[in-house]
Design an enzyme around this catalytic site. Structure first.
Site, short mmCIF file in Angstrom:
data_model
loop_
_atom_site.label_atom_id
_atom_site.label_comp_id
_atom_site.label_asym_id
_atom_site.label_seq_id
_atom_site.Cartn_x
_atom_site.Cartn_y
_atom_site.Cartn_z
N LYS A 90 0.83 -1.21 0.00
CA LYS A 90 0.00 0.00 0.00
C LYS A 90 0.86 1.25 0.00
CE LYS A 90 -4.14 1.12 2.61
NZ LYS A 90 -4.95 0.75 3.76
N SER A 122 -10.27 8.90 7.13
CA SER A 122 -8.91 9.25 6.71
C SER A 122 -8.85 9.41 5.19
CB SER A 122 -7.93 8.15 7.12
OG SER A 122 -7.88 8.05 8.51
N ARG A 166 -19.16 3.30 11.62
CA ARG A 166 -19.76 4.57 11.22
C ARG A 166 -21.07 4.38 10.50
NH1 ARG A 166 -14.28 6.25 8.43
NH2 ARG A 166 -14.36 4.00 8.27
P1 ADP Z 1 -8.32 0.94 8.04
O1 ADP Z 1 -7.10 1.34 7.33
O2 ADP Z 1 -8.31 -0.38 8.75
O3 ADP Z 1 -9.62 1.21 7.31
P2 ADP Z 1 -8.61 3.34 9.55
O4 ADP Z 1 -7.34 3.91 10.04
O5 ADP Z 1 -9.31 4.07 8.46
O6 ADP Z 1 -8.34 1.86 9.26
O7 ADP Z 1 -9.65 3.14 10.74
C1 ADP Z 1 -9.42 2.26 11.81
C2 ADP Z 1 -10.71 2.02 12.59
O8 ADP Z 1 -11.25 3.26 12.99
C3 ADP Z 1 -11.82 1.32 11.81
O9 ADP Z 1 -12.47 0.43 12.70
C4 ADP Z 1 -12.76 2.42 11.45
O10 ADP Z 1 -14.10 1.96 11.33
C5 ADP Z 1 -12.62 3.34 12.64
N1 ADP Z 1 -12.94 4.72 12.31
C6 ADP Z 1 -12.42 5.46 11.33
N2 ADP Z 1 -12.95 6.70 11.32
C7 ADP Z 1 -13.82 6.74 12.35
C8 ADP Z 1 -14.73 7.74 12.87
N3 ADP Z 1 -14.83 8.94 12.30
N4 ADP Z 1 -15.47 7.43 13.94
C9 ADP Z 1 -15.39 6.19 14.49
N5 ADP Z 1 -14.59 5.20 14.04
C10 ADP Z 1 -13.82 5.47 12.99
#
Ligand code: ADP
Length: 159
Positions: A42, A129, A91
């Site tokens: 990635k 993100s 979410r």
């Molecule tokens: P990945 O790369 O595994 O998708 P992320 O870094 O995007 O991981 O997110 C990690 C965790 O945080 C996941 O369980 C995701 O659902 C949760 N998450 C991401 N953004 C939010 C948010 N705004 N509120 C609550 N949980 C979130």
């Protein structure tokens, strides 16, 4: 036996949604390890070193929160650090569909690993993100979506 939980993710970058989740999970466990899962295939916006530094600075005052990183399987990492719980955020329905299968497979991979799901706080549930990265690349202001230290760091970087 200590209750240890891992909150895995890419955190590229960490958002206020992630921070909220970690702070809500921390009182439920003896220790929460926020761990960056590294996938060598990635391409990331921020380097692993930058993401680790930023996580350390965001959680430096949170006593039972530690930072880690790993390659390959999350389930294997949980076994290595003695974690019996995995924290994930939900979410929306697509998060649920995606997380459900992973959680079922993880509990087989690491016998009994229990996934704990926290529903996103409504005011943060639109934050991801992926969208923050798009805003950064487009030169927009991400300060409403990320902790202050991250916004500062991102504003100084060239993409
Ligand atoms: P990945 O790369 O595994 O998708 P992320 O870094 O995007 O991981 O997110 C990690 C965790 O945080 C996941 O369980 C995701 O659902 C949760 N998450 C991401 N953004 C939010 C948010 N705004 N509120 C609550 N949980 C979130």
């Amino acid at each position: 036996m200590k209750k240890i939980a891992v909150f895995p993710g890419s955190f590229d970058p960490i958002t206020v949604g992630h921070v909220d989740l970690v702070r809500r999970a921390a009182p439920l466990f003896d220790k929460v390890i926020v761990a960056i899962g590294v996938n060598s295939q990635k391409k990331y916006l921020l380097s692993l070193e930058d993401r680790l530094d930023l996580l350390e600075s965001v959680f430096k005052k949170d006593k039972n929160v530690e930072i880690g990183h790993y390659e390959k399987l999350t389930a294997r990492y949980c076994q290595k650090v003695g974690a019996e719980f995995l924290i994930r955020g939900l979410r929306n329905a697509s998060d649920f569909d995606y997380e459900k299968t992973i959680s079922q497979m993880n509990s087989v991979l690491a016998d009994g690993l229990e996934s704990v799901f926290l529903i996103a706080t409504p005011k943060y549930s639109h934050i991801s993100s992926t969208l923050v990265r798009e805003i950064v690349k487009g030169g927009g202001d991400v300060s409403p979506f990320v902790p202050k230290a991250i916004a500062k760091k991102l504003s100084k970087m060239k993409f």
